[in-house]
Design an enzyme around this catalytic site. Sequence first.
Site, mmCIF file in Angstrom:
data_model
loop_
_atom_site.group_PDB
_atom_site.id
_atom_site.type_symbol
_atom_site.label_atom_id
_atom_site.label_comp_id
_atom_site.label_asym_id
_atom_site.label_seq_id
_atom_site.Cartn_x
_atom_site.Cartn_y
_atom_site.Cartn_z
ATOM 1 N N HIS A 125 0.857 -1.046 0.223
ATOM 2 C CA HIS A 125 -0.061 0.078 0.037
ATOM 3 C C HIS A 125 0.732 1.371 0.008
ATOM 4 O O HIS A 125 0.181 2.333 -0.079
ATOM 5 C CB HIS A 125 -1.017 0.112 1.207
ATOM 6 C CG HIS A 125 -2.087 -0.982 1.127
ATOM 7 N ND1 HIS A 125 -2.906 -1.151 -0.039
ATOM 8 C CD2 HIS A 125 -2.349 -1.963 2.172
ATOM 9 C CE1 HIS A 125 -3.659 -2.310 0.226
ATOM 10 N NE2 HIS A 125 -3.306 -2.652 1.673
ATOM 11 N N ASP A 162 -2.669 -10.637 -2.351
ATOM 12 C CA ASP A 162 -3.083 -10.071 -1.231
ATOM 13 C C ASP A 162 -4.708 -9.826 -1.420
ATOM 14 O O ASP A 162 -4.982 -9.502 -2.480
ATOM 15 C CB ASP A 162 -2.343 -8.821 -0.846
ATOM 16 C CG ASP A 162 -2.758 -8.527 0.739
ATOM 17 O OD1 ASP A 162 -2.182 -8.740 1.521
ATOM 18 O OD2 ASP A 162 -3.769 -7.798 0.859
ATOM 19 N N HIS A 164 -6.343 -7.278 -0.545
ATOM 20 C CA HIS A 164 -6.573 -5.806 -0.811
ATOM 21 C C HIS A 164 -5.611 -5.414 -1.939
ATOM 22 O O HIS A 164 -4.438 -6.082 -2.172
ATOM 23 C CB HIS A 164 -5.802 -5.250 0.313
ATOM 24 C CG HIS A 164 -6.506 -5.534 1.759
ATOM 25 N ND1 HIS A 164 -5.944 -6.430 2.676
ATOM 26 C CD2 HIS A 164 -7.960 -4.900 2.350
ATOM 27 C CE1 HIS A 164 -6.919 -6.654 3.745
ATOM 28 N NE2 HIS A 164 -7.779 -6.133 3.458
ATOM 29 N N ASP A 246 -4.297 -12.941 3.291
ATOM 30 C CA ASP A 246 -5.677 -12.659 3.992
ATOM 31 C C ASP A 246 -6.850 -12.780 2.964
ATOM 32 O O ASP A 246 -8.002 -12.449 3.562
ATOM 33 C CB ASP A 246 -5.398 -11.164 4.446
ATOM 34 C CG ASP A 246 -4.971 -10.287 3.209
ATOM 35 O OD1 ASP A 246 -4.829 -10.596 2.104
ATOM 36 O OD2 ASP A 246 -4.355 -8.933 3.568
#
Length: 309
Positions: A125, A162, A164, A246
């Site tokens: 991120h 991931d 996200h 995740d």
Amino acid sequence: MATLYVTHHACIDHDTGDFHPECGDRLRAVQRILEAEDFMLLHRQDAPAVTDEQLLRVHPRDYIDRIFRTIPEDGHRHLDGDTLVSPGSGEAARRSAGGVVVAVDAILRGEVNNAFVAGRPPGHHAETARAMGFCLFNNVAVGAQHARAVYGLERIAVFDWDVHHGNGTQDIFQADPGLFYASTHEAGNYPNTGFPQERGVADNIVNCPLQPGATGDAFRAAVDQTIEPAMRAFRPQLVIISAGFDGHAHDPLSHMRLQVADFVWATQRMMAVADDCCEGRLISVLEGGYDLPSLAGCVHAHVRTLMGV
Ligand SMILES: [Zn+2]
């Protein structure tokens, strides 16, 4: 087949407080599982601290200085609502990025075939000049730029599974046709970026959002039909996985329903791409994964697959 495992105990000391999902126990769980007898044949190396020269290939000087200036002598300081730093965070962030750099060195010198890098804070991120989503520096981007600057590689591909979207990696890669970024992620989840129409300057960005509740079938279809063909067409000279676990069905930060077998399958797909395009050169870098038993189980199976057993 030789696989390198890179980590550092200092990455545990990035203290995020009592109730933060991105906690030191995550890395303890990963380190504990990789101490098992199954992993006796792993090559092991401590992550070195990344240098300013290596960070500056991705992040501007004033950003790097601001991150280190923010680190407190005690307690915590927030960089955004869920990204915070503590006295150990500077050293942890340097080791987390430095781990990817040393994995690049080992692979491009021909010492090992592939590598798993387990550090924290995670990185995907972190944008060029913005810390967010538990991330300070973009570890995979620092590794990719090291591979170009020191070893002259021209095409490096990242697959980010991931749950996200890796907005930071996309931000750093999108204007650079020598860098390729593909992502599967849960639509509508943090940070709510990663739409299919975001394609980069040379179709070098490939986003495959999946619906909340999606299972391995949808994940595998996205890899089979979209990500793997685009990655092969790019002809990478190094494959990097942003390996967040995740998307597992038990993870508290997502609504996806992936299983260990799906991560094993995707690992095998990326190994096949690396075998066909770049002599198997592949680096897997830990990103998210917040249910500790699931994280440990995924890492166990993922690293065994990298080892070819
Ligand atoms: Zn994540």
